[in-house]
Design a protein around this motif. Structure first.
Motif, short mmCIF file in Angstrom:
data_model
loop_
_atom_site.label_atom_id
_atom_site.label_comp_id
_atom_site.label_asym_id
_atom_site.label_seq_id
_atom_site.Cartn_x
_atom_site.Cartn_y
_atom_site.Cartn_z
N ARG A 92 0.83 -1.21 0.00
CA ARG A 92 0.00 0.00 0.00
C ARG A 92 0.86 1.26 0.00
O ARG A 92 0.53 2.24 -0.66
CB ARG A 92 -0.95 0.00 1.20
N VAL A 93 1.97 1.23 0.73
CA VAL A 93 2.86 2.40 0.73
C VAL A 93 3.52 2.54 -0.64
O VAL A 93 3.67 3.65 -1.15
CB VAL A 93 3.91 2.30 1.86
N ASP B 64 3.25 5.71 -3.10
CA ASP B 64 4.39 6.38 -3.76
C ASP B 64 4.11 6.59 -5.24
O ASP B 64 4.36 7.66 -5.79
CB ASP B 64 5.67 5.55 -3.62
N VAL B 65 3.60 5.55 -5.88
CA VAL B 65 3.33 5.61 -7.31
C VAL B 65 2.20 6.60 -7.60
O VAL B 65 2.28 7.41 -8.52
CB VAL B 65 3.00 4.21 -7.86
N ALA C 260 -3.19 8.80 -2.94
CA ALA C 260 -1.94 8.40 -2.29
C ALA C 260 -2.07 8.53 -0.78
O ALA C 260 -1.72 7.61 -0.02
CB ALA C 260 -0.77 9.24 -2.81
N CYS C 261 -2.59 9.65 -0.34
CA CYS C 261 -2.73 9.87 1.10
C CYS C 261 -3.78 8.94 1.71
O CYS C 261 -3.62 8.50 2.86
CB CYS C 261 -3.05 11.33 1.37
N ALA C 262 -4.81 8.61 0.95
CA ALA C 262 -5.81 7.66 1.45
C ALA C 262 -5.17 6.29 1.70
O ALA C 262 -5.47 5.63 2.70
CB ALA C 262 -6.97 7.53 0.47
N ASP D 288 9.89 7.86 3.88
CA ASP D 288 10.20 8.30 2.51
C ASP D 288 8.97 8.94 1.87
O ASP D 288 9.07 9.97 1.20
CB ASP D 288 10.68 7.13 1.64
N PHE D 289 7.81 8.32 2.08
CA PHE D 289 6.57 8.90 1.55
C PHE D 289 6.33 10.27 2.19
O PHE D 289 5.93 11.21 1.50
CB PHE D 289 5.37 7.99 1.80
#
Length: 97
Positions: free
Chosen positions: A32-33, A37-38, A48-50, A73-74
């Motif tokens: 999921r992380v 990122d993608v 992405a934040c969801a 990193d995210f």
């Protein structure tokens, strides 16, 4: 991602996530992380934040230094995005991790 076409990676990561769960919480969170990122690289900040928020919802049951690194990193990548959603996500990561 290497071809600088993150939007093409999204369907593959979504497929990888389909069906992961139960005893594979760490693996699911890791994918999921990566998906987050993608999505962030593709300009899909809200999605992405969801994804990251979903990971943070289950954070207490996961212990992985590698996953912590991925989330941080995210956080760095999202920190340069000028968006209320990104700012809220960065703040939640800061509070949770």
């Amino acid at each position: 991602m290497r071809a600088d076409q993150p939007e093409r990676a999204v369907p593959f990561l979504r497929a990888a996530l389909h069906g992961i769960g139960g005893g594979l919480a760490r693996n699911s969170a890791s994918y999921r992380v990566k998906l987050a990122d993608v999505l962030l690289a593709a300009g899909e900040v809200d999605e992405a934040c969801a994804e990251v928020n979903g990971v943070l919802d289950t954070w207490g049951g996961i212990a992985s230094p590698r996953l912590v690194g991925k989330v941080r990193d995210f956080k760095r990548a999202a920190g340069v995005v000028d968006s209320p959603t990104a700012r809220e996500c960065v703040a939640r990561i800061h509070e949770t991790v």
